[in-house]
Design a protein around this motif. Structure first.
Motif, PDB file in Angstrom:
ATOM      1  N   VAL A 157       5.677  -1.011  -8.783  1.00 36.16           N
ATOM      2  CA  VAL A 157       5.196   0.321  -8.418  1.00 36.16           C
ATOM      3  C   VAL A 157       3.668   0.277  -8.461  1.00 36.16           C
ATOM      4  O   VAL A 157       3.083   0.297  -9.539  1.00 36.16           O
ATOM      5  CB  VAL A 157       5.703   1.404  -9.397  1.00 36.16           C
ATOM      6  N   PRO A 158       3.018   0.166  -7.309  1.00 34.49           N
ATOM      7  CA  PRO A 158       1.549   0.141  -7.318  1.00 34.49           C
ATOM      8  C   PRO A 158       0.980   1.547  -7.486  1.00 34.49           C
ATOM      9  O   PRO A 158       1.442   2.489  -6.854  1.00 34.49           O
ATOM     10  CB  PRO A 158       1.190  -0.445  -5.948  1.00 34.49           C
ATOM     11  N   LEU A 159      -0.015   1.667  -8.363  1.00 37.79           N
ATOM     12  CA  LEU A 159      -0.724   2.931  -8.556  1.00 37.79           C
ATOM     13  C   LEU A 159      -2.202   2.711  -8.270  1.00 37.79           C
ATOM     14  O   LEU A 159      -2.752   1.667  -8.610  1.00 37.79           O
ATOM     15  CB  LEU A 159      -0.597   3.428 -10.000  1.00 37.79           C
ATOM     16  N   SER A 160      -2.821   3.695  -7.682  1.00 36.21           N
ATOM     17  CA  SER A 160      -4.272   3.675  -7.505  1.00 36.21           C
ATOM     18  C   SER A 160      -4.780   5.089  -7.728  1.00 36.21           C
ATOM     19  O   SER A 160      -3.987   6.042  -7.776  1.00 36.21           O
ATOM     20  CB  SER A 160      -4.651   3.184  -6.101  1.00 36.21           C
ATOM     21  N   ALA A 179      -3.816  -1.903 -11.205  1.00 37.33           N
ATOM     22  CA  ALA A 179      -5.091  -2.497 -10.786  1.00 37.33           C
ATOM     23  C   ALA A 179      -5.959  -1.499 -10.026  1.00 37.33           C
ATOM     24  O   ALA A 179      -7.186  -1.570 -10.098  1.00 37.33           O
ATOM     25  CB  ALA A 179      -4.833  -3.738  -9.928  1.00 37.33           C
ATOM     26  N   GLY A 180      -5.350  -0.559  -9.323  1.00 33.86           N
ATOM     27  CA  GLY A 180      -6.107   0.413  -8.545  1.00 33.86           C
ATOM     28  C   GLY A 180      -6.526   1.652  -9.308  1.00 33.86           C
ATOM     29  O   GLY A 180      -7.135   2.546  -8.739  1.00 33.86           O
ATOM     30  N   LEU A 181      -6.202   1.718 -10.596  1.00 36.60           N
ATOM     31  CA  LEU A 181      -6.587   2.873 -11.412  1.00 36.60           C
ATOM     32  C   LEU A 181      -7.863   2.574 -12.179  1.00 36.60           C
ATOM     33  O   LEU A 181      -8.038   1.479 -12.704  1.00 36.60           O
ATOM     34  CB  LEU A 181      -5.492   3.217 -12.422  1.00 36.60           C
ATOM     35  N   THR A 182      -8.738   3.562 -12.282  1.00 42.54           N
ATOM     36  CA  THR A 182      -9.944   3.401 -13.088  1.00 42.54           C
ATOM     37  C   THR A 182      -9.788   4.019 -14.471  1.00 42.54           C
ATOM     38  O   THR A 182     -10.509   3.660 -15.391  1.00 42.54           O
ATOM     39  CB  THR A 182     -11.166   4.023 -12.388  1.00 42.54           C
ATOM     40  N   ALA A 192       0.844  -1.178   0.000  1.00 40.32           N
ATOM     41  CA  ALA A 192       0.000   0.000   0.000  1.00 40.32           C
ATOM     42  C   ALA A 192       0.885   1.235   0.000  1.00 40.32           C
ATOM     43  O   ALA A 192       2.009   1.202   0.478  1.00 40.32           O
ATOM     44  CB  ALA A 192      -0.898   0.004   1.239  1.00 40.32           C
ATOM     45  N   HIS A 193       0.376   2.317  -0.515  1.00 41.89           N
ATOM     46  CA  HIS A 193       1.153   3.542  -0.567  1.00 41.89           C
ATOM     47  C   HIS A 193       1.341   4.083   0.839  1.00 41.89           C
ATOM     48  O   HIS A 193       0.400   4.232   1.587  1.00 41.89           O
ATOM     49  CB  HIS A 193       0.431   4.573  -1.439  1.00 41.89           C
ATOM     50  N   HIS A 194       2.574   4.357   1.214  1.00 45.20           N
ATOM     51  CA  HIS A 194       2.876   4.814   2.561  1.00 45.20           C
ATOM     52  C   HIS A 194       3.305   6.263   2.611  1.00 45.20           C
ATOM     53  O   HIS A 194       3.479   6.801   3.685  1.00 45.20           O
ATOM     54  CB  HIS A 194       3.989   3.954   3.174  1.00 45.20           C
ATOM     55  N   GLY A 195       3.513   6.885   1.479  1.00 44.27           N
ATOM     56  CA  GLY A 195       3.975   8.270   1.482  1.00 44.27           C
ATOM     57  C   GLY A 195       5.470   8.340   1.716  1.00 44.27           C
ATOM     58  O   GLY A 195       6.079   7.438   2.239  1.00 44.27           O
ATOM     59  N   ARG A 196       6.062   9.446   1.305  1.00 45.72           N
ATOM     60  CA  ARG A 196       7.516   9.580   1.414  1.00 45.72           C
ATOM     61  C   ARG A 196       8.002   9.525   2.851  1.00 45.72           C
ATOM     62  O   ARG A 196       9.061   9.011   3.127  1.00 45.72           O
ATOM     63  CB  ARG A 196       7.963  10.881   0.763  1.00 45.72           C
ATOM     64  N   SER A 197       7.239  10.036   3.784  1.00 48.09           N
ATOM     65  CA  SER A 197       7.727  10.094   5.151  1.00 48.09           C
ATOM     66  C   SER A 197       7.567   8.764   5.888  1.00 48.09           C
ATOM     67  O   SER A 197       8.109   8.599   6.953  1.00 48.09           O
ATOM     68  CB  SER A 197       6.996  11.200   5.916  1.00 48.09           C
ATOM     69  N   ARG A 198       6.819   7.823   5.338  1.00 47.71           N
ATOM     70  CA  ARG A 198       6.575   6.586   6.061  1.00 47.71           C
ATOM     71  C   ARG A 198       7.077   5.350   5.334  1.00 47.71           C
ATOM     72  O   ARG A 198       6.767   4.246   5.715  1.00 47.71           O
ATOM     73  CB  ARG A 198       5.083   6.441   6.332  1.00 47.71           C
ATOM     74  N   GLY A 199       7.834   5.476   4.292  1.00 52.08           N
ATOM     75  CA  GLY A 199       8.357   4.302   3.623  1.00 52.08           C
ATOM     76  C   GLY A 199       8.202   4.416   2.117  1.00 52.08           C
ATOM     77  O   GLY A 199       7.578   5.327   1.609  1.00 52.08           O
ATOM     78  N   SER A 252       0.687  -3.800 -15.225  1.00 52.54           N
ATOM     79  CA  SER A 252       0.127  -5.036 -14.704  1.00 52.54           C
ATOM     80  C   SER A 252      -1.309  -4.857 -14.249  1.00 52.54           C
ATOM     81  O   SER A 252      -1.642  -3.877 -13.585  1.00 52.54           O
ATOM     82  CB  SER A 252       0.985  -5.505 -13.524  1.00 52.54           C
ATOM     83  N   ASP A 253      -2.124  -5.808 -14.612  1.00 51.27           N
ATOM     84  CA  ASP A 253      -3.476  -5.983 -14.099  1.00 51.27           C
ATOM     85  C   ASP A 253      -4.417  -4.798 -14.319  1.00 51.27           C
ATOM     86  O   ASP A 253      -5.097  -4.365 -13.389  1.00 51.27           O
ATOM     87  CB  ASP A 253      -3.399  -6.336 -12.609  1.00 51.27           C
ATOM     88  N   PRO A 254      -4.506  -4.293 -15.573  1.00 48.83           N
ATOM     89  CA  PRO A 254      -5.494  -3.247 -15.802  1.00 48.83           C
ATOM     90  C   PRO A 254      -6.899  -3.854 -15.808  1.00 48.83           C
ATOM     91  O   PRO A 254      -7.100  -4.969 -16.300  1.00 48.83           O
ATOM     92  CB  PRO A 254      -5.133  -2.705 -17.188  1.00 48.83           C
ATOM     93  N   GLY A 255      -7.843  -3.146 -15.255  1.00 45.63           N
ATOM     94  CA  GLY A 255      -9.231  -3.598 -15.314  1.00 45.63           C
ATOM     95  C   GLY A 255      -9.744  -3.520 -16.746  1.00 45.63           C
ATOM     96  O   GLY A 255      -9.068  -2.985 -17.639  1.00 45.63           O
TER      97      GLY A 255
END
Length: 143
Positions: A45-48, A79-82, A26-33, A109-112
């Motif tokens: 690279v997961p995108l949503s 996968a998380g993009l519409t 899951a996306h954690h943001g630059r300050s958290r990982g 990877s994994d487009p709906g």
């Protein structure tokens, strides 16, 4: 593959994540990982819809660092993009050019269904390999 700062092997915990998080990608943001993770010899690279802006910003600033580790491919999990905005397409085309010059594939990877149709209609399926099925994820600790 060598160690890449900010990118962690799928079987190693990210010590920068807050205690109690599993680093599931899951996306954690630059300050958290890191938003990126390694799986086998690939960088994923997961995108949503909720993370695309920050993830693409991170990708732009950290791509050379990621490529220095010599991954076989950079897999962008969509996968998380519409839908793909023109800004997203431009950023992915830029990243693809950088990857190609380093001898690394950039795959989607994994487009709906709707997103896969958008890629075909725009002819973008001829630029990127489109992987179907689930994207490789981090392995749980102890597996």
């Amino acid at each position: 593959m060598g160690s890449v700062p900010g990118v962690h092997r799928a079987d190693e915990p990210d010590s920068r994540l807050p205690a109690g998080t599993d680093g599931s990608g899951a996306h954690h943001g630059r300050s958290r990982g890191s938003v990126y993770y390694l799986c086998d010899d690939n960088v994923v690279v997961p995108l949503s819809d909720g993370t695309v802006r920050e993830a693409l910003h991170d990708l732009r600033w950290r791509l050379e660092e990621i490529l220095a580790g010599g991954p076989a491919a950079v897999i962008v999990d969509v996968a998380g993009l519409t839908r793909l905005s023109s800004v997203t397409v431009a950023a992915l085309l830029w990243a693809n050019r950088r990857c190609v010059t380093r001898g690394v594939r950039l795959d989607l990877s994994d487009p709906g269904g709707r997103l896969a149709n958008q890629l075909r209609t725009a002819g973008l399926d001829t630029i990127w390999e489109i992987r179907t099925g689930p994207t490789p994820t981090r392995k749980a600790q102890g597996t």
